[in-house]
Motif scaffolding. Structure first.
Motif, PDB file in Angstrom:
ATOM      1  N   MET A 238       3.541  43.174  -2.925  1.00 62.44           N
ATOM      2  CA  MET A 238       4.844  42.619  -3.518  1.00 62.44           C
ATOM      3  C   MET A 238       5.376  43.191  -4.824  1.00 62.44           C
ATOM      4  O   MET A 238       6.355  43.304  -4.950  1.00 62.44           O
TER       5      MET A 238
ATOM      6  N   THR B 101      20.155  38.692   3.428  1.00 60.06           N
ATOM      7  CA  THR B 101      19.973  37.634   4.584  1.00 60.06           C
ATOM      8  C   THR B 101      19.021  36.662   4.219  1.00 60.06           C
ATOM      9  O   THR B 101      18.608  35.477   4.869  1.00 60.06           O
ATOM     10  N   GLU B 102      18.343  36.740   2.894  1.00 61.20           N
ATOM     11  CA  GLU B 102      17.544  35.796   2.353  1.00 61.20           C
ATOM     12  C   GLU B 102      18.165  34.381   2.302  1.00 61.20           C
ATOM     13  O   GLU B 102      19.139  34.294   1.664  1.00 61.20           O
ATOM     14  N   ALA B 103      17.316  33.336   2.789  1.00 59.50           N
ATOM     15  CA  ALA B 103      17.789  32.175   2.745  1.00 59.50           C
ATOM     16  C   ALA B 103      17.680  31.443   1.226  1.00 59.50           C
ATOM     17  O   ALA B 103      16.886  32.070   0.607  1.00 59.50           O
ATOM     18  N   ASN B 104      18.345  30.495   0.828  1.00 57.42           N
ATOM     19  CA  ASN B 104      18.250  29.788  -0.597  1.00 57.42           C
ATOM     20  C   ASN B 104      16.815  29.123  -0.402  1.00 57.42           C
ATOM     21  O   ASN B 104      16.791  27.837  -0.479  1.00 57.42           O
ATOM     22  N   PHE B 105      15.690  29.695  -0.330  1.00 56.18           N
ATOM     23  CA  PHE B 105      14.410  29.358  -0.131  1.00 56.18           C
ATOM     24  C   PHE B 105      13.859  29.568  -1.455  1.00 56.18           C
ATOM     25  O   PHE B 105      13.844  30.617  -1.941  1.00 56.18           O
ATOM     26  N   ASP B 106      13.228  28.395  -1.926  1.00 50.53           N
ATOM     27  CA  ASP B 106      12.793  28.473  -3.187  1.00 50.53           C
ATOM     28  C   ASP B 106      11.215  29.318  -3.345  1.00 50.53           C
ATOM     29  O   ASP B 106      10.368  28.972  -2.896  1.00 50.53           O
ATOM     30  N   LEU B 107      11.418  30.454  -3.911  1.00 54.03           N
ATOM     31  CA  LEU B 107      10.131  31.527  -3.734  1.00 54.03           C
ATOM     32  C   LEU B 107       9.510  31.493  -5.099  1.00 54.03           C
ATOM     33  O   LEU B 107       8.567  32.337  -5.460  1.00 54.03           O
ATOM     34  N   SER B 108       9.754  30.523  -5.960  1.00 53.07           N
ATOM     35  CA  SER B 108       9.148  30.880  -7.267  1.00 53.07           C
ATOM     36  C   SER B 108       7.803  30.115  -7.363  1.00 53.07           C
ATOM     37  O   SER B 108       7.221  29.467  -6.453  1.00 53.07           O
TER      38      SER B 108
ATOM     39  N   THR C   6      15.937  33.389   9.192  1.00 53.17           N
ATOM     40  CA  THR C   6      15.987  34.634   8.105  1.00 53.17           C
ATOM     41  C   THR C   6      14.834  35.620   8.689  1.00 53.17           C
ATOM     42  O   THR C   6      15.199  36.891   8.533  1.00 53.17           O
TER      43      THR C   6
ATOM     44  N   LEU D  44      -2.079  42.024  -0.728  1.00 51.41           N
ATOM     45  CA  LEU D  44      -0.539  41.498  -0.657  1.00 51.41           C
ATOM     46  C   LEU D  44       0.209  41.500  -2.148  1.00 51.41           C
ATOM     47  O   LEU D  44       1.239  41.682  -2.194  1.00 51.41           O
ATOM     48  N   ASP D  45      -0.724  41.314  -3.145  1.00 51.72           N
ATOM     49  CA  ASP D  45      -0.396  41.504  -4.300  1.00 51.72           C
ATOM     50  C   ASP D  45       0.511  42.688  -4.760  1.00 51.72           C
ATOM     51  O   ASP D  45       1.552  42.626  -5.244  1.00 51.72           O
TER      52      ASP D  45
ATOM     53  N   THR E 189      13.390  47.537  -0.401  1.00 53.78           N
ATOM     54  CA  THR E 189      14.053  46.573   0.715  1.00 53.78           C
ATOM     55  C   THR E 189      15.626  46.793   1.125  1.00 53.78           C
ATOM     56  O   THR E 189      16.247  46.570   0.075  1.00 53.78           O
TER      57      THR E 189
ATOM     58  N   GLU F  99       6.963  46.253  -3.958  1.00 52.05           N
ATOM     59  CA  GLU F  99       8.243  46.205  -3.272  1.00 52.05           C
ATOM     60  C   GLU F  99       9.374  45.732  -4.264  1.00 52.05           C
ATOM     61  O   GLU F  99      10.557  46.126  -4.355  1.00 52.05           O
ATOM     62  N   LEU F 100       9.085  44.915  -5.345  1.00 50.59           N
ATOM     63  CA  LEU F 100       9.994  44.410  -6.319  1.00 50.59           C
ATOM     64  C   LEU F 100      10.127  45.732  -7.219  1.00 50.59           C
ATOM     65  O   LEU F 100      11.390  45.627  -7.518  1.00 50.59           O
TER      66      LEU F 100
ATOM     67  N   VAL G 260      18.973  43.681   4.410  1.00 49.60           N
ATOM     68  CA  VAL G 260      18.026  42.447   4.330  1.00 49.60           C
ATOM     69  C   VAL G 260      17.766  41.523   3.454  1.00 49.60           C
ATOM     70  O   VAL G 260      17.801  40.379   3.362  1.00 49.60           O
TER      71      VAL G 260
ATOM     72  N   LEU H 225       8.170  46.354   4.600  1.00 53.39           N
ATOM     73  CA  LEU H 225       7.907  47.748   3.781  1.00 53.39           C
ATOM     74  C   LEU H 225       8.036  48.922   4.769  1.00 53.39           C
ATOM     75  O   LEU H 225       7.147  48.870   5.547  1.00 53.39           O
TER      76      LEU H 225
END
Lengths: 274, 229
Positions: free
Chosen positions: A224, A267-274, B68, A220-221, A260, A227-228, A264, B31
């Motif tokens: 990610m 549509t990201e919610a303001n969910f803390d992903l830090s 979401t 998954l790393d 992405t 994707e970024l 899409v 993805l």
């Protein structure tokens, strides 16, 4: 628009979840006592015999769809919430389509009449609403489902990317059957079949299993990170159709590694992903 | 739709694996070359449901997260694997709710909170999911029963849900809302063993609905004047 409070105990309605308190027969007795007539229209007697008859009827004569007076239209039996919701969604979609189609026909008709009157023709169209338009919701829903099966394929996906609408040639390119036209059941089913056969011309080429294996080994790393990275590069709005999950042996074109889709990301919610 | 609490839920409270899973899911994980396998989406939905049943704070927020993901999946691959699995899990838990309640009031309360949160956020064409209306009412009516009214936890849950989705529920089925409020009035008037807090909560919700799902200024002053804004 919802049914009476007792209908949640329906044994032959679309809801099959159970009340913890009442048994099936107790529920139906409670239900039946508040109703004057049975399923077949005959007057009911509110007693034990009725209960036995009724549960028997429940077990045997379940038709595949039913209509309730307070319901919105014919509903097919859904054993679960997920199916109910999907059906609801499709019904809403179909209704919207009906409105859109009507407007389109009306506009086309209107333009046609305009043209004729301006050219001095004495002919004039009477009814603006197409008389021979399919409006039966059950039929439309069924047809829509069949269309969805065809559209939810990689072949269709590739087809629409390759051939934009304005470049389609009748006879050469497959065309989605028009669910609003009146056709017999056989005729319609045949059209769908032919359409799907034609779409197969856009099936993706079968690839080796190697590609997929490599992907599974990624953790998954990595995913990610990639994707970024990809998100940084510009992506187009059109790139919303990525891989479909219907075909497992699908090939993954090497040139489709865009980020992405912007839709899409929005549509990201303001969910803390830090 | 009520605005959710000011604190956004922290993802760090999950274990590492779960965090990764949720992050990818939330970023529209899907993805091109890492197909959102049905298994992944199912996994995510199970994680969310499991956590919602354990953690009351999370159960108030999970609706938004689910929304979401549903949107992302729909836009990206036109699928609804996530939603389907989510609803299946919810239905399963619904069938076993009485057991859950006897095992743990906390879990039961979390379930109801979660269910109502989903009802609030997961709309279909901007309409609440019809399939959930009766089940939600069933849950709320259970909370209005005498044995449940004895527990402040359950009363608190009941009134909270009604504050959040009461008006929507009433629009979908006014009759059942009436039924619920008959029970609430009875409970308030007749039940001996209610705590004063429970009575306060019930009185407030009675006034709230009577005011068209809004509290008048004076009523607000009465009930909330001590509460810090």
């Amino acid at each position: 628009m919802m049914s009476s409070r007792h209908s949640s105990r329906h044994c032959d309605g679309g809801r099959t979840y159970e009340s913890p308190v009442s048994s099936r027969s107790k529920g139906s007795l409670r239900w039946s006592c508040s109703r004057k007539r049975g399923l077949d229209g005959s007057l009911r007697r509110c007693d034990g015999q009725e209960k036995a008859d009724q549960s028997q009827r429940c077990a045997e004569n379940r038709s595949s769809s039913f209509t309730t007076p307070e319901g919105d239209g014919p509903m097919s039996r859904c054993a679960d919430w997920a199916s109910e919701v999907e059906q609801e969604e499709m019904r809403m979609g179909v209704r919207q389509d009906v409105q859109r189609y009507r407007r389109r026909i009306l506009t086309a008709d209107f333009n046609e009449r305009e043209r004729k009157t301006s050219s001095g023709s004495s002919e004039c169209r009477d009814s603006p609403i197409p008389a021979d338009m399919e409006t039966d919701e059950a039929v439309l829903m069924r047809r829509q489902k069949q269309i969805n099966y065809g559209k939810n394929t990689l072949a269709y996906d590739r087809y629409i990317k390759e051939v934009p609408k304005h470049l389609r040639q009748p006879g050469v390119h497959p065309r989605t059957p028009n669910k609003f036209k009146k056709y017999s059941r056989r005729s319609w089913d045949q059209q769908i079949r032919l359409w799907k056969v034609k779409l197969h011309a856009w099936d993706p080429p079968v690839q080796e299993g190697n590609d997929l294996q490599a992907i599974d080994e990624m953790d998954l790393d990595d995913v990610m990170e990639i994707e970024l990275e990809a998100c940084d590069s510009a992506e187009s709005e059109e790139n919303t159709q990525c891989s479909k999950n219907t075909k497992d042996t699908a090939s993954i074109p090497a040139d489709s590694c865009t980020g992405t889709p912007s839709k899409v990301m929005k549509t990201e919610a303001n969910f803390d992903l830090s | 739709m009520e605005n959710s609490s000011k604190e956004d839920y922290r993802i760090q409270s999950f274990d590492i694996e779960t965090q990764k899973l949720l992050k990818t899911a939330l970023k529209g994980q899907l993805l091109q070359f890492h197909k959102p396998s049905a298994v992944d989406l199912e996994k995510v939905s199970n994680v969310i449901v499991d956590q919602s049943l354990k953690d009351q704070v999370f159960s108030k927020e999970s609706g938004r997260i689910c929304y979401t993901i549903v949107q992302a999946e729909a836009k990206q691959s036109n699928g609804n694997v996530f939603r389907r699995n989510l609803l299946n899990r919810m239905q399963k838990e619904f069938k076993a709710r009485e057991e859950t309640r006897s095992r743990s009031i906390q879990e039961w309360v979390c379930y109801v909170t979660f269910m109502c949160n989903i009802f609030d956020y997961l709309k279909v064409n901007n309409m609440p999911m019809m399939a959930l209306v009766h089940p939600v009412f069933d849950c709320l009516l259970r909370l209005a029963q005498p044995d449940a009214l004895q527990n402040e936890e359950e009363v608190d849950c009941l009134v909270l849900q009604l504050h959040r989705i009461g008006d929507q529920l009433e629009k979908m089925n006014e009759q059942r809302m009436d039924e619920l409020f008959f029970m609430l009035r009875d409970g308030f008037l007749l039940q001996q063993n209610l705590s004063s807090m429970a009575r306060l909560l019930l009185l407030e919700i009675l006034e709230f609905r009577a005011g068209g799902w809004r509290l008048s200024e004076t009523a607000h002053k009465y009930y909330y004047s001590e509460v810090a804004d």
